[in-house]
Design an enzyme around this catalytic site. Structure first.
Site, short mmCIF file in Angstrom:
data_model
loop_
_atom_site.label_atom_id
_atom_site.label_comp_id
_atom_site.label_asym_id
_atom_site.label_seq_id
_atom_site.Cartn_x
_atom_site.Cartn_y
_atom_site.Cartn_z
N GLY A 68 -4.40 -2.20 5.09
CA GLY A 68 -3.59 -3.28 4.53
C GLY A 68 -4.17 -4.66 4.84
N ARG A 69 -4.58 -4.85 6.10
CA ARG A 69 -5.05 -6.18 6.51
C ARG A 69 -6.42 -6.53 5.97
NH1 ARG A 69 -3.88 -2.64 10.40
NH2 ARG A 69 -5.50 -1.86 11.78
N LYS A 71 0.83 -1.20 0.00
CA LYS A 71 0.00 0.00 0.00
C LYS A 71 0.87 1.26 0.00
CE LYS A 71 -3.50 2.36 2.70
NZ LYS A 71 -4.37 2.34 3.87
N LYS A 109 10.13 -0.02 13.80
CA LYS A 109 10.69 0.32 12.49
C LYS A 109 11.71 1.45 12.63
CE LYS A 109 6.57 -0.77 9.73
NZ LYS A 109 5.52 -0.21 8.88
N GLU A 144 10.88 -4.60 4.20
CA GLU A 144 10.96 -6.01 3.78
C GLU A 144 10.62 -6.15 2.31
OE1 GLU A 144 9.51 -4.88 6.50
OE2 GLU A 144 9.69 -6.29 8.18
N HIS A 186 -2.67 -33.12 19.24
CA HIS A 186 -1.48 -33.82 19.74
C HIS A 186 -0.37 -32.85 20.12
CE1 HIS A 186 -3.31 -37.62 18.61
NE2 HIS A 186 -3.82 -36.93 17.62
N GLU A 229 -3.55 -6.74 14.89
CA GLU A 229 -3.12 -5.41 14.44
C GLU A 229 -4.30 -4.44 14.51
OE1 GLU A 229 0.32 -4.77 11.58
OE2 GLU A 229 -1.36 -4.16 10.32
O1 F6P Z 1 2.90 -4.29 9.85
C1 F6P Z 1 2.56 -2.99 9.57
C2 F6P Z 1 1.98 -2.82 8.21
O2 F6P Z 1 1.84 -1.45 8.01
C3 F6P Z 1 0.66 -3.54 7.98
O3 F6P Z 1 -0.42 -2.86 8.46
C4 F6P Z 1 0.67 -3.69 6.50
O4 F6P Z 1 -0.27 -4.63 6.08
C5 F6P Z 1 2.08 -4.10 6.26
O5 F6P Z 1 2.83 -3.34 7.19
C6 F6P Z 1 2.58 -3.86 4.88
O6 F6P Z 1 2.42 -2.52 4.49
P1 F6P Z 1 2.45 -2.09 2.99
O7 F6P Z 1 1.32 -2.73 2.27
O8 F6P Z 1 2.37 -0.61 2.99
O9 F6P Z 1 3.77 -2.58 2.42
#
Ligand code: F6P
Length: 547
Positions: free
Chosen positions: A258-259, A197, A503, A203, A375, A344
């Site tokens: 995002g979620r 987003k 972060k 990452e 188990h 979250e």
């Molecule tokens: O973990 C934090 C977060 O901002 C989430 O809410 C989001 O889904 C994820 O990082 C990835 O964010 P983006 O889609 O901006 O890369």
């Protein structure tokens, strides 16, 4: 709240099995269906009086108005002053929904149509890479909400995707994950979907840069490698700076959390894997649940019911965690998906007035597929000291009929919720031990170990089959439950400031580590001595490794 507290005092030592003995209609009273989904919530520590009080509480708090505000696009994300409109993404209608006076439906339909065309061409082998070879594999790069939903859904719809193109997911920035994901792929036939987003998540950017290098290592020029990417983002300018042309960018909007973004272009990987028609059915299922949530009275409203039960279990029964147990191998990532979505969203402590809340909010979610889970941690559920509400999720019909496998699996599914509810009394345990011929002394010694307290609250969600439509309903059910709980707890379910601090610190440490590795003097005094010590030890390890 006082009345609920009094009711709690009345039932706190009452065994659930007694409530079943007293009311032969308990299942009918505390269960309901929506399309092909049955929810049985009778195995909760609930009486009709408590249920009425919980519904009154929701009504008096203004839940019906809050629900309307959500769907009307009011700024329910009040710390970022944004509407929360993921339901619009699965709305098939043309009825205008306005954000800042502008109807967003034409754009949504436009992007959906682009997704349809793209996924169809990809599946037909009509999309070519820079070297003229058909693209056959899609690697979805994204993390958190931009990863877990699509990955979980692709896995859950495995029986529908087996003949589809290869779709893989890369989230972790650990190099091991990169190698593992790309190991046997041919760069000339691989396309990357960068789902982000913000287009600024470390990452995702680190993996995207390495993906571009991987393409170039196969002999592609930088321009050629750029043609092996598409993006789903609300920051198109950043995607362009990365090298994407406008036609490679699928739109996202600031009003999609995002979620909750699996139903946007972030879900392009799903459409590629199972085909757009089935993706559309997934959206239709989610829309059906949105409609149910929007229109059903509170007492017949599944998301509201699940939310109120969670509220009751957390506030009065002291349950700090909740287990999600799908008895379906293809749903094995559902607990992880829900963990991110719920924790979250509702892992917050500050209410609308800026005060720290004086009650528990979102529970710790965890879980695992049954029957494996039986188990590993079920011993604790049966005889441990914690109250752990459980959602059991299963299907009447399996996509993989194999002898009596499904009957056996589901026998365990039903047995566990019954056993956890009923437990085993000392009298019952004694009868069993006597039948095994043990001496009276031995029976008394073993007896306490053979007693099960029972009384673990659980919901059972039974789907006819895990179709795309039913999966869409299931996901939207939990999404709306999360909204209701956030409302009841007075917190904002739609921001995530809590992930920012880590972060920021990571950025500082990264800069310091680079300088330390380069042998420059670095002042670490802003860190605690533990972090300083660890960092020095790590860098020494790195140096030892390098030389
Ligand atoms: O973990 C934090 C977060 O901002 C989430 O809410 C989001 O889904 C994820 O990082 C990835 O964010 P983006 O889609 O901006 O890369």
């Amino acid at each position: 709240m006082q009345a609920l507290q009094e009711q709690y005092q009345r039932i706190r030592h009452l065994p659930l099995r007694d409530l079943f003995d007293q009311d032969p209609h308990r299942f009918t009273r505390f269960s309901l269906s929506c399309h092909e989904l049955l929810l049985d919530f009778s195995k909760n520590r609930l009486t009709p009086e408590i249920w009425t009080l919980l519904l009154d509480l929701a009504r008096t708090a203004g839940l019906e108005q809050a629900r309307e505000a959500l769907f009307a696009g009011e700024p329910c994300n009040w710390t970022e002053n944004r509407p929360v409109l993921h339901p619009a993404l699965r709305n098939p209608g043309q009825q205008p929904i306005r954000v800042h006076g502008r109807d967003i439906m034409p754009e949504i339909h436009g992007e959906r149509e682009r997704m349809r065309l793209f996924s169809q061409q990809f599946r037909e082998g009509a999309l070519l890479g820079a070297r003229g070879e058909p693209l056959r594999a899609l690697v979805h790069i994204g993390i958190g909400g931009s990863h877990l939903g699509p990955e979980m859904i692709c896995q859950a719809l495995q029986p529908y995707g087996e003949s589809g193109p290869e779709v893989r997911f890369l989230a972790n920035m650990d190099g091991a994950s990169f190698y593992d994901t790309l190991r046997d792929l041919d760069p000339a036939q691989t396309l990357f979907l960068i789902a982000s987003k913000t287009f600024s998540t470390r990452e995702t950017l680190v993996n995207a840069q390495s993906a571009r290098q991987w393409l170039q290592n196969s002999g592609m020029t930088p321009e050629e490698s750029n043609r092996h990417f598409v993006m789903a983002t609300a920051s198109p300018e950043k995607a362009r700076a990365f090298g994407a042309q406008p036609e490679q960018i699928f739109a996202l909007w600031e009003w999609v959390g995002g979620r909750y973004s699996w139903c946007s272009a972030v879900g392009l990987s799903i459409a590629v894997r199972v085909g757009f028609d089935l993706f559309a059915q997934l959206l239709a299922g989610a829309h059906a649940m949105d409609q149910h949530f929007c229109h059903a009275p509170l007492e017949k409203n599944m998301p509201v019911i699940l939310a109120l039960l969670g509220f009751w279990n957390g506030r009065f029964l002291g349950a700090e965690t909740q287990a999600i147990l799908p008895y379906d191998h293809t749903l094995r990532r559902f607990p992880a998906f829900l963990q991110q979505c719920d924790m979250e969203s509702n892992g917050k402590r500050i209410d609308r007035t800026g005060q720290i809340v004086d009650h528990p909010t979102g529970p710790i979610l965890w879980g695992e597929a049954g029957s494996n889970a039986q188990h590993s941690f079920f011993q604790l559920l049966h005889q441990g000291t914690h109250t752990v509400p459980i959602d059991f999720i299963g299907c009447s019909v399996s996509h993989y009929p194999l002898g009596e496998h499904h009957l056996e699996l589901m026998a365990n599914f039903f047995a566990q919720s019954e056993a956890l509810m009923r437990g085993r009394t000392a009298a019952e345990a004694r009868v069993e031990l006597q039948a095994s011929g043990l001496s009276a002394a031995e029976i008394e010694r073993l007896l306490p170990h053979r007693v099960f307290p029972g009384n673990q609250p659980s919901n059972t969600l039974l789907l006819r089959q895990l179709t795309p439509f039913n999966l869409g309903m299931l996901i939207a059910l939990y999404e709306m439950k999360i909204f209701v709980q956030g409302f009841l707890w007075g917190i904002n379910s739609f921001d995530q400031w809590g992930v920012e601090l880590g972060k920021t610190v990571a950025r500082q440490i990264l800069a310091e580590s680079r300088r330390m590795l380069a042998g420059e003097p670095v002042d670490l005094s802003r860190h605690d001595v533990s972090t300083q010590g660890l960092l020095r030890h790590f860098i020494a390890g790195q140096r030892g490794h390098c030389t």
